[in-house]
Design a protein around this motif. Structure first.
Motif, PDB file in Angstrom:
ATOM      1  N   UNK A 245       3.765  60.469 -51.536  1.00  0.00           N
ATOM      2  CA  UNK A 245       2.798  60.237 -50.452  1.00  0.00           C
ATOM      3  C   UNK A 245       2.211  61.545 -49.924  1.00  0.00           C
ATOM      4  N   UNK A 246       1.027  61.457 -49.356  1.00  0.00           N
ATOM      5  CA  UNK A 246       0.376  62.637 -48.771  1.00  0.00           C
ATOM      6  C   UNK A 246       1.061  63.061 -47.489  1.00  0.00           C
ATOM      7  N   UNK A 247       1.694  62.125 -46.803  1.00  0.00           N
ATOM      8  CA  UNK A 247       2.414  62.415 -45.571  1.00  0.00           C
ATOM      9  C   UNK A 247       3.466  61.350 -45.334  1.00  0.00           C
ATOM     10  N   UNK A 248       4.581  61.745 -44.727  1.00  0.00           N
ATOM     11  CA  UNK A 248       5.680  60.817 -44.473  1.00  0.00           C
ATOM     12  C   UNK A 248       5.931  60.744 -42.980  1.00  0.00           C
ATOM     13  N   UNK A 249       6.116  59.530 -42.489  1.00  0.00           N
ATOM     14  CA  UNK A 249       6.482  59.278 -41.105  1.00  0.00           C
ATOM     15  C   UNK A 249       7.956  58.893 -41.117  1.00  0.00           C
ATOM     16  N   UNK A 250       8.823  59.809 -40.740  1.00  0.00           N
ATOM     17  CA  UNK A 250      10.259  59.579 -40.757  1.00  0.00           C
ATOM     18  C   UNK A 250      10.674  58.873 -39.476  1.00  0.00           C
ATOM     19  N   UNK A 251      11.267  57.699 -39.608  1.00  0.00           N
ATOM     20  CA  UNK A 251      11.636  56.887 -38.462  1.00  0.00           C
ATOM     21  C   UNK A 251      12.946  57.306 -37.809  1.00  0.00           C
ATOM     22  N   UNK A 252      13.737  58.138 -38.491  1.00  0.00           N
ATOM     23  CA  UNK A 252      15.002  58.609 -37.934  1.00  0.00           C
ATOM     24  C   UNK A 252      15.346  59.963 -38.551  1.00  0.00           C
ATOM     25  N   UNK A 253      16.398  60.586 -38.049  1.00  0.00           N
ATOM     26  CA  UNK A 253      16.767  61.939 -38.485  1.00  0.00           C
ATOM     27  C   UNK A 253      17.186  61.974 -39.957  1.00  0.00           C
TER      28      UNK A 253
ATOM     29  N   UNK B   8      13.388  63.130 -46.643  1.00  0.00           N
ATOM     30  CA  UNK B   8      11.994  63.380 -47.015  1.00  0.00           C
ATOM     31  C   UNK B   8      11.738  64.872 -47.193  1.00  0.00           C
ATOM     32  N   UNK B   9      12.315  65.695 -46.328  1.00  0.00           N
ATOM     33  CA  UNK B   9      12.164  67.153 -46.459  1.00  0.00           C
ATOM     34  C   UNK B   9      12.772  67.659 -47.760  1.00  0.00           C
ATOM     35  N   UNK B  10      13.943  67.111 -48.131  1.00  0.00           N
ATOM     36  CA  UNK B  10      14.602  67.537 -49.362  1.00  0.00           C
ATOM     37  C   UNK B  10      13.862  67.058 -50.605  1.00  0.00           C
TER      38      UNK B  10
ATOM     39  N   UNK C 254       6.110  66.042 -43.053  1.00  0.00           N
ATOM     40  CA  UNK C 254       6.975  64.961 -42.577  1.00  0.00           C
ATOM     41  C   UNK C 254       6.908  64.956 -41.059  1.00  0.00           C
ATOM     42  N   UNK C 255       6.555  63.810 -40.494  1.00  0.00           N
ATOM     43  CA  UNK C 255       6.382  63.679 -39.052  1.00  0.00           C
ATOM     44  C   UNK C 255       7.436  62.752 -38.487  1.00  0.00           C
ATOM     45  N   UNK C 256       7.722  62.928 -37.214  1.00  0.00           N
ATOM     46  CA  UNK C 256       8.693  62.094 -36.503  1.00  0.00           C
ATOM     47  C   UNK C 256       7.979  61.250 -35.466  1.00  0.00           C
ATOM     48  N   UNK C 257       8.638  60.189 -35.003  1.00  0.00           N
ATOM     49  CA  UNK C 257       8.034  59.411 -33.911  1.00  0.00           C
ATOM     50  C   UNK C 257       7.776  60.307 -32.708  1.00  0.00           C
ATOM     51  N   UNK C 258       6.638  60.129 -32.102  1.00  0.00           N
ATOM     52  CA  UNK C 258       6.261  60.963 -30.969  1.00  0.00           C
ATOM     53  C   UNK C 258       5.277  62.050 -31.343  1.00  0.00           C
ATOM     54  N   UNK C 259       5.118  62.327 -32.647  1.00  0.00           N
ATOM     55  CA  UNK C 259       4.087  63.277 -33.056  1.00  0.00           C
ATOM     56  C   UNK C 259       2.736  62.671 -32.691  1.00  0.00           C
TER      57      UNK C 259
ATOM     58  N   UNK D 180       9.337  56.030 -43.636  1.00  0.00           N
ATOM     59  CA  UNK D 180      10.660  56.000 -44.248  1.00  0.00           C
ATOM     60  C   UNK D 180      11.707  55.830 -43.169  1.00  0.00           C
ATOM     61  N   UNK D 181      12.622  54.873 -43.367  1.00  0.00           N
ATOM     62  CA  UNK D 181      13.699  54.646 -42.415  1.00  0.00           C
ATOM     63  C   UNK D 181      15.019  54.449 -43.122  1.00  0.00           C
ATOM     64  N   UNK D 182      16.030  55.163 -42.676  1.00  0.00           N
ATOM     65  CA  UNK D 182      17.370  55.027 -43.255  1.00  0.00           C
ATOM     66  C   UNK D 182      18.325  54.413 -42.235  1.00  0.00           C
ATOM     67  N   UNK D 183      18.439  55.022 -41.072  1.00  0.00           N
ATOM     68  CA  UNK D 183      19.353  54.544 -40.038  1.00  0.00           C
ATOM     69  C   UNK D 183      18.633  53.841 -38.898  1.00  0.00           C
TER      70      UNK D 183
END
Length: 143
Positions: free
Chosen positions: A16-24, A30-32, A39-44, A54-57
Motif C-alpha cells: 500500500x501507498x500508506x498504512x493506517x495502523x489501528x494499534x501499536x 507495518x514499520x518492519x 505509517x500513521x496512527x489514529x489521531x493523525x 491494519x489492526x492486530x490487537x
C-alpha cells in the motif's frame, strides 16, 4: 505458517501507498514489513483516507457492537482496504466477519488467530445482468 508471517506476507503483496495502523502492534509490524511506506496512527490529522488499515490487537476486549462500530468507522473514514487479526477471544466470529464483507485471508490453527481482509474494490463483483444488454429501451415504449 505463523500468523504474523502470513500478515507480513500479505502486506508485502499489497504494497500500500500508506498504512493506517489501528494499534501499536500493527504500527510496529507495518514499520518492519514496509520500511519506506508512511505509517500513521489514529489521531493523525491528515484528513485523507489511507490505502490500507491494519489492526492486530485493536479488537481485543471489545464487545461485538463496539467492534462493528470500529470496523465501519475505519472503512468509511480511514481506509477502503482493511486487514484485521482476530484472536481467539474476539467478539466477532467468522460468520460476523463475512456479514461485514470480510474474507478469511489466512488462519493459524496453532494459536487460533484468523486474518480477515476487506477490500472495497473486490467486495462485490458486478453481476452479469447489470450491463447495457439488459437495460430498457425507451424508444420501444409507446405512450
Amino acid at each position: 505458517m505463523y500468523w504474523r508471517d502470513q500478515l507480513q506476507a500479505r502486506l508485502l503483496a499489497i504494497r500500500p501507498a500508506g498504512v493506517y495502523a489501528l494499534d501499536a502492534a500493527a504500527h510496529q509490524l507495518a514499520r518492519e514489513a514496509l520500511p519506506n511506506t508512511p505509517v500513521h496512527r489514529p489521531g493523525d490529522s491528515s484528513g485523507q483516507p489511507y490505502a490500507l488499515a491494519l489492526g492486530i490487537d485493536v479488537l481485543n476486549g471489545l464487545d461485538a457492537e463496539h467492534a462493528r462500530h470500529l470496523i465501519s468507522q475505519t472503512r468509511l473514514y480511514a481506509a477502503p482496504h482493511i486487514l484485521l487479526a482476530a484472536q481467539a477471544d474476539c467478539a466477532l466470529d467468522a460468520d460476523r466477519f463475512i456479514a461485514l464483507g470480510f474474507t478469511l485471508s489466512a488462519s493459524d490453527t496453532a494459536e487460533n488467530v484468523r486474518i480477515h481482509e476487506f477490500d472495497i474494490d473486490t467486495y462485490k463483483t458486478v453481476p452479469d445482468w447489470l450491463n447495457a444488454r439488459y437495460w430498457a429501451h425507451p424508444e420501444r415504449w409507446e405512450p
